[in-house]
Design a protein around this motif. Structure first.
Motif, PDB file in Angstrom:
ATOM      1  N   VAL A  71      50.582  23.555  20.625  1.00 15.01           N
ATOM      2  CA  VAL A  71      51.872  24.082  21.064  1.00 15.01           C
ATOM      3  C   VAL A  71      52.976  23.111  20.692  1.00 15.01           C
ATOM      4  CG1 VAL A  71      53.247  24.799  23.028  1.00 15.01           C
ATOM      5  CG2 VAL A  71      50.808  25.291  22.980  1.00 15.01           C
ATOM      6  N   LYS A  72      53.942  23.566  19.935  1.00 13.87           N
ATOM      7  CA  LYS A  72      55.106  22.731  19.640  1.00 13.87           C
ATOM      8  C   LYS A  72      55.983  22.665  20.882  1.00 13.87           C
ATOM      9  CE  LYS A  72      57.256  22.913  15.789  1.00 13.87           C
ATOM     10  NZ  LYS A  72      56.872  21.655  15.204  1.00 13.87           N
ATOM     11  N   GLN A  73      56.480  21.474  21.199  1.00 17.81           N
ATOM     12  CA  GLN A  73      57.351  21.330  22.353  1.00 17.81           C
ATOM     13  C   GLN A  73      58.751  21.750  21.936  1.00 17.81           C
ATOM     14  OE1 GLN A  73      56.338  20.723  25.303  1.00 17.81           O
ATOM     15  NE2 GLN A  73      54.241  20.451  24.666  1.00 17.81           N
ATOM     16  N   THR A  74      58.986  23.056  22.022  1.00 18.06           N
ATOM     17  CA  THR A  74      60.209  23.613  21.460  1.00 18.06           C
ATOM     18  C   THR A  74      61.445  23.336  22.305  1.00 18.06           C
ATOM     19  OG1 THR A  74      59.839  25.698  22.588  1.00 18.06           O
ATOM     20  CG2 THR A  74      58.882  25.446  20.412  1.00 18.06           C
ATOM     21  N   ARG A 107      52.285  37.307  16.830  1.00 17.54           N
ATOM     22  CA  ARG A 107      53.727  37.387  17.080  1.00 17.54           C
ATOM     23  C   ARG A 107      54.494  36.383  16.210  1.00 17.54           C
ATOM     24  NH1 ARG A 107      56.753  39.771  20.946  1.00 17.54           N
ATOM     25  NH2 ARG A 107      54.944  40.285  22.236  1.00 17.54           N
ATOM     26  N   ASP A 108      54.017  35.155  16.142  1.00 14.09           N
ATOM     27  CA  ASP A 108      54.713  34.128  15.367  1.00 14.09           C
ATOM     28  C   ASP A 108      54.635  34.414  13.870  1.00 14.09           C
ATOM     29  OD1 ASP A 108      55.388  32.866  17.669  1.00 14.09           O
ATOM     30  OD2 ASP A 108      54.114  31.119  17.401  1.00 14.09           O
ATOM     31  N   PHE A 109      53.476  34.854  13.406  1.00 16.54           N
ATOM     32  CA  PHE A 109      53.336  35.129  11.980  1.00 16.54           C
ATOM     33  C   PHE A 109      54.220  36.298  11.555  1.00 16.54           C
ATOM     34  CE2 PHE A 109      51.354  37.460   8.484  1.00 16.54           C
ATOM     35  CZ  PHE A 109      51.370  36.478   7.509  1.00 16.54           C
ATOM     36  N   LEU A 110      54.208  37.386  12.326  1.00 17.86           N
ATOM     37  CA  LEU A 110      55.018  38.543  11.978  1.00 17.86           C
ATOM     38  C   LEU A 110      56.504  38.208  12.037  1.00 17.86           C
ATOM     39  CD1 LEU A 110      53.103  41.420  13.817  1.00 17.86           C
ATOM     40  CD2 LEU A 110      53.129  40.930  11.361  1.00 17.86           C
ATOM     41  N   ALA A 111      56.894  37.386  13.008  1.00 18.87           N
ATOM     42  CA  ALA A 111      58.313  37.014  13.131  1.00 18.87           C
ATOM     43  C   ALA A 111      58.814  36.345  11.866  1.00 18.87           C
ATOM     44  CB  ALA A 111      58.514  36.100  14.334  1.00 18.87           C
ATOM     45  N   SER A 112      57.983  35.542  11.231  1.00 17.15           N
ATOM     46  CA  SER A 112      58.433  34.850  10.020  1.00 17.15           C
ATOM     47  C   SER A 112      58.732  35.833   8.893  1.00 17.15           C
ATOM     48  CB  SER A 112      57.374  33.836   9.573  1.00 17.15           C
ATOM     49  OG  SER A 112      56.188  34.485   9.143  1.00 17.15           O
ATOM     50  N   LEU A 113      58.002  36.947   8.849  1.00 20.23           N
ATOM     51  CA  LEU A 113      58.230  37.940   7.797  1.00 20.23           C
ATOM     52  C   LEU A 113      59.618  38.560   7.907  1.00 20.23           C
ATOM     53  CD1 LEU A 113      54.797  39.817   7.776  1.00 20.23           C
ATOM     54  CD2 LEU A 113      55.542  37.965   6.264  1.00 20.23           C
ATOM     55  N   ARG A 134      56.362  28.817   3.794  1.00 22.89           N
ATOM     56  CA  ARG A 134      56.394  27.769   4.807  1.00 22.89           C
ATOM     57  C   ARG A 134      54.943  27.344   5.052  1.00 22.89           C
ATOM     58  NH1 ARG A 134      59.668  26.502   9.611  1.00 22.89           N
ATOM     59  NH2 ARG A 134      58.304  25.422  11.086  1.00 22.89           N
ATOM     60  N   PRO A 135      54.632  26.041   5.002  1.00 22.26           N
ATOM     61  CA  PRO A 135      53.243  25.617   5.194  1.00 22.26           C
ATOM     62  C   PRO A 135      52.788  25.818   6.632  1.00 22.26           C
ATOM     63  CG  PRO A 135      54.694  23.713   5.052  1.00 22.26           C
ATOM     64  CD  PRO A 135      55.535  24.902   4.727  1.00 22.26           C
ATOM     65  N   ALA A 136      51.556  26.290   6.795  1.00 24.41           N
ATOM     66  CA  ALA A 136      50.958  26.493   8.113  1.00 24.41           C
ATOM     67  C   ALA A 136      49.700  25.648   8.209  1.00 24.41           C
ATOM     68  CB  ALA A 136      50.635  27.965   8.337  1.00 24.41           C
ATOM     69  N   ALA A 137      49.484  25.065   9.379  1.00 24.76           N
ATOM     70  CA  ALA A 137      48.321  24.199   9.577  1.00 24.76           C
ATOM     71  C   ALA A 137      47.053  24.988   9.840  1.00 24.76           C
ATOM     72  CB  ALA A 137      48.576  23.236  10.731  1.00 24.76           C
ATOM     73  N   CYS A 194      58.230  28.451  16.624  1.00 23.80           N
ATOM     74  CA  CYS A 194      57.229  29.526  16.643  1.00 23.80           C
ATOM     75  C   CYS A 194      56.057  29.112  15.780  1.00 23.80           C
ATOM     76  CB  CYS A 194      57.824  30.834  16.120  1.00 23.80           C
ATOM     77  SG  CYS A 194      59.252  31.404  17.031  1.00 23.80           S
ATOM     78  N   ASN A 195      55.344  28.117  16.225  1.00 22.95           N
ATOM     79  CA  ASN A 195      54.271  27.551  15.410  1.00 22.95           C
ATOM     80  C   ASN A 195      53.024  27.354  16.268  1.00 22.95           C
ATOM     81  OD1 ASN A 195      53.064  26.503  13.139  1.00 22.95           O
ATOM     82  ND2 ASN A 195      53.888  24.456  13.417  1.00 22.95           N
TER      83      ASN A 195
END
Length: 532
Positions: free
Chosen positions: A44-47, A327-333, A318-321, A206-207
């Motif tokens: 979880v990224k500390q957004t 939800r996060d993946f679709l949002a990027s589209l 965008r690189p993904a680990a 959103c990662n």
């Protein structure tokens, strides 16, 4: 899949990018990323780091042992008069109680992300506090910490009344045994104003990697016993974790072994592509070859692929680990951004990957993301996901599965492949085009609720008459979603706009009128007789 009911209840726990497998032309078992993983890893990224830091500074920083506290059934003022130190999720929760006081006793499920200073001792105190606030722990997992000053990270999913949830959070923030405590609402607290990214820079927030099937987690992974491969995967993943919006895509110096793996898959796809791939894919594939990006000798760099796609359709990478939530993946589209892994499958299984790797992304997805029609469809799926309910996210991810990943389309009376999962796995490609599976006409309403196969080849595939026909049907279906607002992507500002006011609608109408005027003038000039 071992737990179908659980999976269908919340498919957002699945990464939208599933696993694709084929070895020697025969089906290999597709791993269930939820049920088969030995350990469900959460990153979880500390957004809202600044907000949390300010909250700790404002607190009196006194450690209150849970054993000495009395459970508070009702707060003195169940209102949101003072939002000091609250994160966005907590403000929404507090506002929901203020708007509807009767909802304060309503049970709320949420996830707490905890950074524990004293390891298991701190965790024991937290669990005791949850018990005293009449909460029920429905899921608990821990992992070694990656933060200085803490001994352990923990994910705790709890059910408790909304009002007790706020009191618990206040108590935890005052404890010296915690470095951080973050609330992530699992159930929709309020559907009136859901948060979603409005600009591509907010994708840094959103990662979330909800599940990870990695070589160091599952002994069935081809690289499980290969320490060198496992270290390499970790190295590349850490590079992706450090990426921020605006950075160039990190350069990866691929090894001789990784390039050899690429060569094995590339030559097979190159051989099958002319006969079985759709025309749009073939066109871009040849263009990539012409520009020297698609060659058998080495893996293309994502930065080069990103520039190529941006030039043709505006899509970037965008690189993904690892595996992102749906939800996060679709949002990027929605922002014409595709999140791609950079690690490579194991050399011992070149035609089999238990999770999406860079070969799948580059050969399967990226050529079609450089096609204008397909890029538009991908963005529309992303826009439809913004602010959607969990149930609608599940349906959208299923449509994505049967189209972008495993879609077929008609071309000159023949059935061709456009799904990335098929284009990067020749065994299922041949299976999909045979008479063994059932071919159904693409219809979003039925496609969205069709269970799909994760363990072996699909028994059902959906065939679109064309990309344009697919987009038209998708748009009509999306218009019936429950989301009480409409969004659009403004290419001039790079922002997603919510069309929720007369002023915004008037501005959009003005823009459309200008475009229609240009179109009308162009048609008129084309029809006008030429003057010699």
């Amino acid at each position: 899949m071992a737990a179908v009911a659980a999976a269908q209840k919340n498919r957002e726990m699945f990464a939208i990018k599933k696993s694709y497998s084929v070895e020697n032309g025969y089906p290999a078992r597709r791993r269930s990323l939820v049920d088969d993983a030995r350990f469900e890893t959460l990153v979880v990224k500390q957004t809202k780091q600044t907000v949390l830091d300010e909250a700790r500074l404002r607190s009196n920083d006194s450690s209150v042992e849970p054993e000495n506290e009395k459970p508070v059934q009702q707060p003195e003022e169940p209102t949101n008069k003072d939002d000091t130190g609250l994160t966005e999720e907590e403000v929404v929760l507090s506002n929901a109680i203020s708007e509807d006081p009767e909802s304060e006793k309503m049970n709320q499920r949420a996830a707490l992300i905890l950074h524990l200073k004293e390891g298991m001792n701190s965790l024991a105190r937290v669990l005791k506090s949850i018990e005293k606030y009449q909460g029920v722990v429905v899921h608990l997992e821990t992992r070694p910490t990656q933060n200085q000053g803490t001994q352990l990270d923990a994910l705790v999913k709890v059910d408790m009344s909304r009002i007790n949830m706020l009191q618990l959070l206040k108590n935890l923030r005052q404890s010296q045994t915690l470095e951080h405590c973050t609330l992530i609402g699992e159930d929709n607290i309020s559907a009136k104003n859901p948060w979603f990214p409005r600009h591509a820079s907010e994708l840094d927030d959103c990662n979330h990697l909800m599940t990870k099937y990695e070589p160091d987690l599952d002994m069935n992974h081809p690289g499980f016993a290969d320490k060198v491969y496992r270290a390499r995967r970790k190295e590349i993943a850490e590079i992706a974790f450090g990426y921020k919006y605006g950075d160039p895509v990190p350069y990866i110096e691929y090894t001789e072994t990784e390039n050899k793996t690429w060569r094995s898959v590339f030559t097979t796809v190159e051989e099958l592509m002319p006969k079985h791939a759709c025309g749009e894919y073939r066109t871009v594939f040849r263009l990539l070859q012409k520009e020297g990006l698609f060659v058998p000798d080495h893996i293309p760099q994502l930065e080069d692929m990103s520039k190529f796609m941006q030039k043709h359709t505006g899509f970037t990478l965008r690189p993904a680990a690892g595996l992102l939530t749906a939800r996060d993946f679709l949002a990027s589209l929605a922002f014409r951004i595709f999140q791609s892994t950079q690690y490579i499958r194991h050399i011992n299984s070149p035609f089999h990957t238990p999770e999406p790797d860079a070969i799948h992304e580059i050969l399967g997805h990226m050529p079609l993301l450089a096609d204008p029609s397909f890029a538009q469809f991908s963005q529309e799926i992303g826009l439809a996901s913004l602010g959607a309910s969990d149930e609608e996210i599940e349906k959208l991810s299923t449509v994505y599965w049967f189209t972008v990943e495993f879609g077929l389309c008609k071309e000159a009376g023949e059935t061709k492949v456009y799904g990335a999962g098929l284009l990067s796995a020749y065994g299922e490609l041949l299976h999909a085009l045979s008479d063994k599976p059932e071919h159904r006409p693409f219809d979003p309403a039925s496609t969205a609720v069709q269970p799909y196969q994760d363990q072996e080849y699909q028994p059902i595939y959906y065939v679109a008459e064309s990309f344009d026909d697919m987009k038209d049907k998708f748009r009509r279906w999306v218009s019936g979603m429950s989301r009480p607002f409409e969004v659009r992507f403004n290419p001039h500002t790079g922002r997603v706009e919510v069309l929720d006011s007369v002023e915004k609608l008037e501005s959009l109408v003005h823009q459309l009128n200008t475009e229609v005027l240009h179109l009308s003038n162009a048609i008129h000039k084309m029809k006008a007789p030429s003057i010699c």
